[in-house]
Structures are given as structure tokens and as C-alpha cells.
Enzyme design. Structure first.
Site, PDB file in Angstrom:
ATOM      1  N   ASP A  25     -13.383  46.960   9.126  1.00  0.00           N
ATOM      2  CA  ASP A  25     -12.202  46.942  10.277  1.00  0.00           C
ATOM      3  C   ASP A  25     -12.976  48.015  11.496  1.00  0.00           C
ATOM      4  O   ASP A  25     -12.026  48.686  12.232  1.00  0.00           O
ATOM      5  CB  ASP A  25     -10.990  47.407   9.961  1.00  0.00           C
ATOM      6  CG  ASP A  25     -10.385  46.661   8.806  1.00  0.00           C
ATOM      7  OD1 ASP A  25     -10.528  45.310   9.192  1.00  0.00           O
ATOM      8  OD2 ASP A  25      -9.376  46.982   8.046  1.00  0.00           O
ATOM      9  N   GLY A  59     -10.653  40.043   9.009  1.00  0.00           N
ATOM     10  CA  GLY A  59      -9.931  40.022  10.295  1.00  0.00           C
ATOM     11  C   GLY A  59     -10.858  40.538  11.250  1.00  0.00           C
ATOM     12  O   GLY A  59     -10.862  41.882  11.405  1.00  0.00           O
ATOM     13  N   HIS A  60     -11.434  39.876  12.127  1.00  0.00           N
ATOM     14  CA  HIS A  60     -12.279  40.301  13.160  1.00  0.00           C
ATOM     15  C   HIS A  60     -11.698  40.142  14.562  1.00  0.00           C
ATOM     16  O   HIS A  60     -11.446  38.817  14.827  1.00  0.00           O
ATOM     17  CB  HIS A  60     -13.873  39.696  13.454  1.00  0.00           C
ATOM     18  CG  HIS A  60     -14.565  39.942  11.939  1.00  0.00           C
ATOM     19  ND1 HIS A  60     -15.836  39.733  11.771  1.00  0.00           N
ATOM     20  CD2 HIS A  60     -14.074  40.822  10.753  1.00  0.00           C
ATOM     21  CE1 HIS A  60     -16.217  40.299  10.554  1.00  0.00           C
ATOM     22  NE2 HIS A  60     -15.229  40.909   9.852  1.00  0.00           N
ATOM     23  N   LYS A  81     -16.426  45.319  14.365  1.00  0.00           N
ATOM     24  CA  LYS A  81     -17.528  44.387  14.240  1.00  0.00           C
ATOM     25  C   LYS A  81     -17.224  43.200  15.213  1.00  0.00           C
ATOM     26  O   LYS A  81     -18.057  42.632  15.934  1.00  0.00           O
ATOM     27  CB  LYS A  81     -17.674  43.856  12.776  1.00  0.00           C
ATOM     28  CG  LYS A  81     -18.212  44.994  11.793  1.00  0.00           C
ATOM     29  CD  LYS A  81     -18.169  44.487  10.487  1.00  0.00           C
ATOM     30  CE  LYS A  81     -16.920  43.832  10.022  1.00  0.00           C
ATOM     31  NZ  LYS A  81     -15.758  45.067   9.684  1.00  0.00           N
ATOM     32  N   VAL A 137     -15.220  52.595  23.720  1.00  0.00           N
ATOM     33  CA  VAL A 137     -14.066  53.194  24.238  1.00  0.00           C
ATOM     34  C   VAL A 137     -12.800  52.512  24.420  1.00  0.00           C
ATOM     35  O   VAL A 137     -11.864  53.019  25.085  1.00  0.00           O
ATOM     36  CB  VAL A 137     -14.379  54.318  25.269  1.00  0.00           C
ATOM     37  CG1 VAL A 137     -15.580  55.251  24.965  1.00  0.00           C
ATOM     38  CG2 VAL A 137     -15.060  53.407  26.444  1.00  0.00           C
ATOM     39  N   THR A 155      -6.605  41.414  -0.244  1.00  0.00           N
ATOM     40  CA  THR A 155      -5.875  40.823   0.988  1.00  0.00           C
ATOM     41  C   THR A 155      -5.200  39.541   0.642  1.00  0.00           C
ATOM     42  O   THR A 155      -4.580  38.941   1.244  1.00  0.00           O
ATOM     43  CB  THR A 155      -7.082  40.409   1.942  1.00  0.00           C
ATOM     44  OG1 THR A 155      -7.874  39.381   1.278  1.00  0.00           O
ATOM     45  CG2 THR A 155      -7.774  41.478   2.597  1.00  0.00           C
ATOM     46  N   GLN A 157     -16.242  42.865   6.076  1.00  0.00           N
ATOM     47  CA  GLN A 157     -16.023  43.956   5.337  1.00  0.00           C
ATOM     48  C   GLN A 157     -16.874  45.026   5.507  1.00  0.00           C
ATOM     49  O   GLN A 157     -17.096  45.132   6.567  1.00  0.00           O
ATOM     50  CB  GLN A 157     -15.886  43.738   3.614  1.00  0.00           C
ATOM     51  CG  GLN A 157     -14.870  42.772   3.149  1.00  0.00           C
ATOM     52  CD  GLN A 157     -15.137  41.311   3.456  1.00  0.00           C
ATOM     53  OE1 GLN A 157     -16.031  40.665   3.190  1.00  0.00           O
ATOM     54  NE2 GLN A 157     -14.103  40.684   4.134  1.00  0.00           N
TER      55      GLN A 157
HETATM   56  P1  GDP Z   1     -13.516  44.413  12.253  1.00  0.00           P
HETATM   57  O1  GDP Z   1     -12.859  43.558  11.187  1.00  0.00           O
HETATM   58  O2  GDP Z   1     -14.728  45.290  12.145  1.00  0.00           O
HETATM   59  O3  GDP Z   1     -13.917  43.254  13.470  1.00  0.00           O
HETATM   60  O4  GDP Z   1     -12.317  45.066  13.161  1.00  0.00           O
HETATM   61  P2  GDP Z   1     -10.994  44.654  13.409  1.00  0.00           P
HETATM   62  O5  GDP Z   1     -10.695  43.895  14.325  1.00  0.00           O
HETATM   63  O6  GDP Z   1     -10.213  44.536  11.875  1.00  0.00           O
HETATM   64  O7  GDP Z   1     -10.251  46.165  13.772  1.00  0.00           O
HETATM   65  C1  GDP Z   1     -10.589  46.899  15.101  1.00  0.00           C
HETATM   66  C2  GDP Z   1      -9.449  47.135  15.978  1.00  0.00           C
HETATM   67  O8  GDP Z   1      -9.811  47.927  17.028  1.00  0.00           O
HETATM   68  C3  GDP Z   1      -9.092  45.670  16.677  1.00  0.00           C
HETATM   69  O9  GDP Z   1      -7.840  45.658  16.973  1.00  0.00           O
HETATM   70  C4  GDP Z   1      -9.795  45.951  17.988  1.00  0.00           C
HETATM   71  O10 GDP Z   1      -9.442  45.246  19.138  1.00  0.00           O
HETATM   72  C5  GDP Z   1      -9.870  47.475  18.258  1.00  0.00           C
HETATM   73  N1  GDP Z   1     -11.026  47.936  18.814  1.00  0.00           N
HETATM   74  C6  GDP Z   1     -12.128  47.550  18.607  1.00  0.00           C
HETATM   75  N2  GDP Z   1     -12.959  48.504  19.264  1.00  0.00           N
HETATM   76  C7  GDP Z   1     -12.263  49.532  19.854  1.00  0.00           C
HETATM   77  C8  GDP Z   1     -12.351  50.730  20.656  1.00  0.00           C
HETATM   78  O11 GDP Z   1     -13.516  51.163  20.975  1.00  0.00           O
HETATM   79  N3  GDP Z   1     -11.214  51.397  21.018  1.00  0.00           N
HETATM   80  C9  GDP Z   1      -9.861  51.054  20.614  1.00  0.00           C
HETATM   81  N4  GDP Z   1      -8.854  51.617  21.074  1.00  0.00           N
HETATM   82  N5  GDP Z   1      -9.609  49.938  20.022  1.00  0.00           N
HETATM   83  C10 GDP Z   1     -10.660  48.986  19.496  1.00  0.00           C
HETATM   84  P1  IMO Z   2     -13.286  43.190   7.772  1.00  0.00           P
HETATM   85  O1  IMO Z   2     -14.382  42.174   8.054  1.00  0.00           O
HETATM   86  C1  IMO Z   2     -11.151  45.819   5.360  1.00  0.00           C
HETATM   87  C2  IMO Z   2     -10.445  45.268   1.019  1.00  0.00           C
HETATM   88  C3  IMO Z   2      -9.124  44.923   0.714  1.00  0.00           C
HETATM   89  C4  IMO Z   2      -9.252  45.469  -0.829  1.00  0.00           C
HETATM   90  C5  IMO Z   2     -10.543  45.058  -1.301  1.00  0.00           C
HETATM   91  C6  IMO Z   2     -10.729  43.631  -2.188  1.00  0.00           C
HETATM   92  O2  IMO Z   2     -12.059  42.653   8.881  1.00  0.00           O
HETATM   93  O3  IMO Z   2     -13.575  44.354   7.918  1.00  0.00           O
HETATM   94  P2  IMO Z   2     -10.403  40.867  -1.497  1.00  0.00           P
HETATM   95  O4  IMO Z   2      -9.325  40.264  -0.462  1.00  0.00           O
HETATM   96  O5  IMO Z   2     -11.745  41.045  -0.603  1.00  0.00           O
HETATM   97  O6  IMO Z   2     -10.517  40.735  -2.746  1.00  0.00           O
HETATM   98  O7  IMO Z   2     -10.123  42.638  -1.242  1.00  0.00           O
HETATM   99  O8  IMO Z   2     -11.298  44.926   0.082  1.00  0.00           O
HETATM  100  N1  IMO Z   2     -11.110  44.304   2.317  1.00  0.00           N
HETATM  101  C7  IMO Z   2     -11.128  44.772   3.490  1.00  0.00           C
HETATM  102  N2  IMO Z   2     -10.630  45.892   4.221  1.00  0.00           N
HETATM  103  N3  IMO Z   2     -11.540  45.160   5.865  1.00  0.00           N
HETATM  104  C8  IMO Z   2     -11.755  43.875   5.607  1.00  0.00           C
HETATM  105  O9  IMO Z   2     -12.448  42.830   6.250  1.00  0.00           O
HETATM  106  C9  IMO Z   2     -11.708  43.616   4.310  1.00  0.00           C
HETATM  107  N4  IMO Z   2     -11.677  42.438   3.314  1.00  0.00           N
HETATM  108  C10 IMO Z   2     -11.376  42.952   2.347  1.00  0.00           C
HETATM  109  O10 IMO Z   2      -8.428  45.699   1.448  1.00  0.00           O
HETATM  110  O11 IMO Z   2      -9.341  46.805  -0.836  1.00  0.00           O
HETATM  111 MG    MG Z   3     -11.075  43.569  10.391  1.00  0.00          MG
END
Ligand code: GDP
Ligand code: IMO
Ligand code: MG
Length: 431
Positions: A21, A48-49, A24, A421, A138, A234
Site C-alpha cells: 500500500d 488494491g492499487h 505502487k 507528494v 484480505t 503486496q
Molecule cells: P498500492 O497498493 O501500493 O498501489 O497503494 P494503495 O493504492 O493501496 O494505497 C496508496 C494510497 O495513497 C492511495 O489511496 C493513493 O491514491 C494514495 N497516494 C499515492 N501516492 C500518494 C501521495 O504521494 N500522497 C498522498 N497523499 N496520497 C498518495
Molecule cells: P497491495 O498490493 C497490504 C496482507 C493482508 C494480510 C496478509 C495475508 O495493495 O499493496 P492474504 O489475503 O494475501 O492471504 O493476506 O497480507 N496483504 C496486504 N497488505 N497491501 C496488500 O496489497 C496486501 N495483500 C495482502 O492484510 O496481513
Molecule cells: Mg494497496
């Protein structure tokens, strides 16, 4: 690494150095504008990207975050588990927003495993049965589907196109019910063969044109030197083998996951580790810098730290350098992208965990087995208390903010190439 990130070429891989999270999705959306191919190589709909751009805000669980480049082909590799309903939902959402999806821009490996209702059910039941010792998954059926793959059972994407699908499904269902009866309370609902078959046939109607062998194409692009972008899901510390077992996922979010999915082991020009400017984790397991106080709550609110897949509040804390160093080492990361820097804009004081103390010794390297008892040793820095969300280059960042980035760079021992940012494409700074 030969060229700047803004002019990247060859094969580049985007990974997360800790617990996921980190943004990416955002970085891949930005980088994908130069890609010819984007490969999602591990995990499944547990990811969840988030992508925010001129088309709106999207949370991708299956489709690569590079899908907005019409010139690039997005590939779901055979090492990714596919839930056909989730994939269909994402295709429908893109189409509703006017984005074309066809075999010209999306391919799903025929060899990927399918997530079926029993995987999701098994995931949920196992978590409930573990009680206090749950992993905090998840709930997307990830453990069970990869357990089936390892056991060499289960359905693959290509089965939904097979004329013998009714027999294949009947056989699989009989097997799963036998297993369920052996393993679970027999009062569990039995699976409805007819409705599952109908769902798979519906999925086949939409997915048939994009289901394909993907390895030959990946190999061809790599041989030709076309720009390939690997999109990890992840984070390194959730790696099945080298992460903090058992609080891990069932695949490899590290460089080895990319190589396993693509057969690409050499000529990888960049392995970039995406690292949040502070730390989060969702699910159970040790997190040395977790702040269960007002500061943690402020990070959560300012960073909108709620899971993109489950909506769970993420655990928040200060940046954890030993964890990042370990994660970067096991993923082969060569440079960093620091994200969500703007979230720290309001703090008077910002802390960096530079080492762990354990049994009177200080460690700069965060092996997962030490994390449960590690006491974080912090460096305290003054906050910059200025809005950075409009900064366009490194020189326009406040001095204290640049010092924060330099300190991270020095402590981790890797160059920072990109700073984010804000969630939008243009809230990006290349170094
Ligand atoms: P991922 O799983 O690595 O793709 O990340 P997620 O999408 O799960 O979580 C990142 C969250 O931070 C999302 O809601 C993005 O829209 C938000 N985000 C990404 N980069 C930035 C940033 O530089 N600043 C802020 N405030 N939010 C960001
Ligand atoms: P992205 O790609 C953050 C965590 C779960 C749990 C562990 C095992 O958005 O960064 P699973 O459902 O894979 O068997 O759960 O891994 N987990 C994540 N945490 N970001 C994710 O994906 C994750 N995918 C799985 O919360 O601790
Ligand atoms: Mg994510």
C-alpha cells in the site's frame, strides 16, 4: 541503472519494500506512459492499487495499473490468481469510463489459477478457526488458491474456454466437496454447480478474446528491448518465504516473483522500491514502529489509510529503516521511490526508526524474526510544517523536508529517484 527514471527504458520493476500500500499503483500509472508492456506478476485480488488520473480514481485488484496507456499491453501473468468476477467488474468499470479494453491492451495468462467460491469460503473459515492467531488476510481466497496450485489441483483460466468445462467443473466440485467434508463442518453450504457453471460461462464470453499464452510475448518484448514494467503487489515483508511468516501472503512480492512470472533473470535495468514516508501495515503481525496513539490516528486520517481491498483501517507509525533495509535486500531493490511525503506536512516533529534494540544490542537490519521484540531507536527531526503537495521539483521542497529525504537515503543506503507528494500523476518529483 543508466538513465533517469523519467526517461526509463528496458525492463524496470516496481516493488514495495515493506507491507504494501505504498502507492505502487500511482507509480506504475506514471511510469506506464513509457511502457510497451506492464506485467502484474504476483498475488491476486488481495492487492488494491489506486490510480488517480484524468479518467478518475480506480482501485485495481486484478488489472495492471498501466492500463491507461493505450499503446501498452497489460499482462496478468500466470503466477497471479484470478477471480473472474473481480476481473469482469474492473473491465466493466473501465468500459463505463470510456476506456477500451481488448486483446490489444489486456491479456490474461491461460495458465493462471482461478479463485473459486470455495477458496474464499476456506479463507474465511480458516481465519475464524484461528481466532486470536488469525493472519488478518484480505479474505480473497489467496492462501487456499495457492495451496491448491501447490497441491496441483484447481481450475486454470484456460479451463473456462474448454468445451469440457461442465465435466471439468463437476470433477473439481466433487473433489472440493470431498475435501470440505473431510476438513470442515459438514453443515457448510454445498456449492451450487449450475450457478457456478453459468458464472464461468459468462466470464468466458467476455474474457475469451484476452485469454492467451503470455510468456512467448513477454520473452519477445524482452528480447527486442521493448520497455517492460513489472508491477509488484503486496510488499517484501509479506513474502511467503522471506517475509515475517506466518503473517505473510502466499506469493512472492520480490524480484524473484517477477522472474518466476516472466522468465526474465537478466537485463533488468531498474528495480525500484516504493516506500511510504511513514509506515503502515494492514493485517496481523509485528510492526515495531506502530503508534496506537494520536500521532498514529493523525497519520491514518491525513494519509487516508484505509485498505483499498477490505476498507480496514491500516496500522500507522514512523518510517522503519531496518524493515526497509531488509525488504530492499530480499527484493533486489537498487533505488527508492518515497511516497506520501505530503502526509507529514502537518507534524512538528518527525521520527525515523534508524535501528532496533534487542537484548541490549542495536541492529540496523530488520530480520522479521526480531521484529516482535524489537524496540525502535529513533532519530528525531523537526517537521517542515509547509504544504508540499504542489512542489514540482526537489528545490521547491522545504529544507527540512529535503533533509528528511537525505537522511532516509543515507540510512537505507540507496538513492531516492522519485518523490510523490499527492495521489495525482502531476504530484511527482523526479530526482
Ligand atoms: P498500492 O497498493 O501500493 O498501489 O497503494 P494503495 O493504492 O493501496 O494505497 C496508496 C494510497 O495513497 C492511495 O489511496 C493513493 O491514491 C494514495 N497516494 C499515492 N501516492 C500518494 C501521495 O504521494 N500522497 C498522498 N497523499 N496520497 C498518495
Ligand atoms: P497491495 O498490493 C497490504 C496482507 C493482508 C494480510 C496478509 C495475508 O495493495 O499493496 P492474504 O489475503 O494475501 O492471504 O493476506 O497480507 N496483504 C496486504 N497488505 N497491501 C496488500 O496489497 C496486501 N495483500 C495482502 O492484510 O496481513
Ligand atoms: Mg494497496
Amino acid at each position: 541503472m543508466t538513465e533517469r527514471l523519467s526517461r526509463w527504458r528496458g525492463t524496470n520493476v516496481v516493488l514495495d519494500t515493506t507491507w504494501g500500500d505504498s502507492g505502487k499503483g500511482k507509480l506504475v500509472d506514471v511510469m506506464a506512459q513509457r511502457a510497451k508492456m506492464v506485467v502484474r506478476f504476483n498475488g491476486g485480488p488481495n492487492a488494491g492499487h489506486t490510480v488517480k488520473n484524468e479518467h478518475g480514481e480506480f482501485k485495481f485488484h486484478q488489472i495492471p495499473s498501466g492500463i491507461f496507456n493505450p499503446e501498452a499491453i497489460s499482462v496478468i501473468a500466470q503466477t497471479v490468481a484470478v477471480n473472474p468476477n473481480v476481473l469482469l467488474g474492473e473491465i466493466a468499470e473501465l468500459k463505463a469510463k470510456g476506456i477500451e479494453v481488448s486483446k490489444a491492451n489486456l491479456l490474461v495468462s491461460e495458465e493462471a489459477h482461478l479463485i473459486m467460491p470455495w477458496h474464499i469460503q476456506r479463507d474465511r473459515l480458516r481465519e475464524t478457526a484461528r481466532g486470536e492467531e488469525k493472519i488478518g488476510t484480505t479474505g480473497q481466497g489467496i492462501g487456499p488458491v495457492f495451496a491448491d496450485r501447490t497441491e496441483r489441483v484447481g481450475l486454470k483460466v484456460k479451463d473456462i474456454l474448454d468445451p469440457r468445462l461442465p465435466e471439468i467443473l463437476a470433477k473439481e466440485l466433487a473433489w472440493q466437496e470431498k475435501l470440505t467434508q473431510l476438513m470442515l463442518d459438514t453443515s457448510e453450504p454445498q456449492y451450487d454447480y449450475d450457478s457456478i457453471l453459468e458464472d464461468l460461462r459468462k466470464a468466458a464470453d467476455t474474457l475469451a478474446p484476452i485469454i492467451s499464452q503470455v510468456l512467448p510475448l513477454i520473452r519477445l518484448f524482452h528480447k527486442r528491448g521493448n520497455n517492460i514494467l513489472g508491477e509488484g503487489a503486496q510488499g517484501a515483508l509479506l513474502d511467503l518465504d522471506l517475509g515475517g511468516y506466518p503473517f505473510v501472503t502466499s506469493t512472492h512480492p520480490t524480484l524473484s516473483g517477477f522472474s518466476q512470472a516472466t522468465g526474465i533473470y537478466a537485463n533488468i535495468s531498474r528495480i525500484i522500491g516504493v516506500t511510504k514516508a511513514y509506515q503502515t501495515r494492514v493485517g496481523e503481525g509485528p510492526m515495531p514502529t506502530e503508534l496506537e496513539n494520536e500521532i498514529g490516528a493523525t497519520l491514518r486520517e491525513r494519509g487516508k489509510e484505509y485498505g483499498a481491498t477490505t476498507g480496514r483501517p491500516r496500522r500507522c507509525g514512523w518510517i522503519d529503516i531496518p524493515a526497509i533495509r531488509y525488504g530492499a535486500m530480499i527484493s533486489g531493490v537498487k533505488s527508492l521511490a518515497i511516497t506520501k511525503l505530503d502526509v507529514l506536512d502537518s507534524f512538528d516533529e518527525i521520527r525515523i526508526c534508524a535501528a532496533y534494540r534487542d537484548h541490549g544490542h542495536d541492529y540496523k537490519f530488520g530480520y522479521p524474526d526480531t521484529m516482535a521484540r524489537a524496540v525502535p531507536i529513533y532519530i528525531n527531526l523537526k517537521g517542515w510544517r509547509e504544504d508540499t503537495s504542489g512542489a514540482k521539483d526537489i528545490r521547491s521542497l522545504p529544507e527540512k523536508c529535503s533533509f528528511y529525504l537525505t537522511t532516509i537515503q543515507e540510512l537505507v543506503g540507496l538513492p531516492v529517484e522519485f518523490v510523490s507528494v499527492g495521489p495525482e500523476r502531476n504530484q511527482s518529483i523526479y530526482l
